[in-house]
Design an enzyme around this catalytic site. Sequence first.
Site, PDB file in Angstrom:
ATOM      1  NE  ARG A  28     -45.876  38.937 -28.730  1.00  0.00           N
ATOM      2  CZ  ARG A  28     -45.356  38.853 -27.498  1.00  0.00           C
ATOM      3  NH1 ARG A  28     -44.068  39.052 -27.304  1.00  0.00           N
ATOM      4  NH2 ARG A  28     -46.117  38.550 -26.476  1.00  0.00           N
ATOM      5  CG  HIS A  82     -39.694  35.777 -27.522  1.00  0.00           C
ATOM      6  ND1 HIS A  82     -40.725  35.812 -28.421  1.00  0.00           N
ATOM      7  CD2 HIS A  82     -40.144  36.499 -26.460  1.00  0.00           C
ATOM      8  CE1 HIS A  82     -41.731  36.510 -27.926  1.00  0.00           C
ATOM      9  NE2 HIS A  82     -41.394  36.942 -26.737  1.00  0.00           N
TER      10      HIS A  82
HETATM   11  C1  GLV Z   1     -43.269  37.646 -23.906  1.00  0.00           C
HETATM   12  O1  GLV Z   1     -43.005  37.977 -25.011  1.00  0.00           O
HETATM   13  C2  GLV Z   1     -44.451  38.013 -23.204  1.00  0.00           C
HETATM   14  O2  GLV Z   1     -45.479  38.339 -23.846  1.00  0.00           O
HETATM   15  O3  GLV Z   1     -44.419  38.003 -21.975  1.00  0.00           O
END
Ligand code: GLV
Length: 307
Positions: free
Chosen positions: A222, A270
Amino acid sequence: MAFLFNSDPVRAAVFRKVFARELPDVELFHSSECVDPEKVRYLLTWTAPDNIGRYRNLEVLFSLGAGVDQFKRESLPRQVKLVRMVEDGIIRMMQEYVVLGVLSLHRDMVAYREHQRCRTWRGLAAPQATERRVGFLGLGMLAQAAIERLLPFRFALAAWSRSSKEIEGVTCFHGADQLAGFLAQTDILVCLLPLTNETRGILDAELFSRLPAGARLLHVGRGPQLDQTALVQALDNGHLAAAMLDVTDPEPLPDDHPLWRHPKVAITPHIASVTQADSAAKSVVDNIRRHRAGEELIGLVDRTLGY
Ligand code: GLV
């Protein structure tokens, strides 16, 4: 009894089909539809809606993603079970991305991209995979799945986790005391930790200084786990050779952030792993069946640990 799907209508349509077939007594509502809040037993969402308290009979809150850090756990009703998304699509995509990232960092793809930009035709000395030490920070389900895919390349694999774990073919470290030892023998660091109070900012100047010179970072945890300024410094002073980031803080980074243009950095938005509607619907159905049978839910979050 109702299942409220608070996300995009395209994935909701897939869930609707699977629910109609597998759980006909549970009515599926998309968040754009009108539903009696008292009927809602299950909610699938990325973040908790402000008015979550009005779903007085809510039993299970399913996170749309593998992470649950986006929920303010203390504001969720106590009796509600919080469940991470555990489904084949997320696992497979993370396996692909980690293999892609480790191989790219191992074979200097970030440097070659920069060479190409400058029209430079020059090979860089590359150690064999058996001489490259790949270390995972975090040894949860996604890390273990990624490790399984890396095994055939014969990297020297290690992992660090909060509590002690054993995985065949992987040198396992655990606990705060063993972190420095783990870092000292890691050439490619893969961060796959959940975001918690303990892991916020963990990738900082101190941690980078414990990695061997020339180490590389693959960050798929993260954004807030990484001190981005410290990363830029470690890359600029040559201690770190390259970084591949799928997460940043904020997302996206501001236009003028130095990481965007850094020659030693590759950024993806992401996308390492994305919940796949079909397999996610099957796993949610399976978990609802478990819940009804009084069995342990797959991906149930320990509210005190935060994952
Ligand atoms: C993506 O980052 C998720 O948490 O699936």
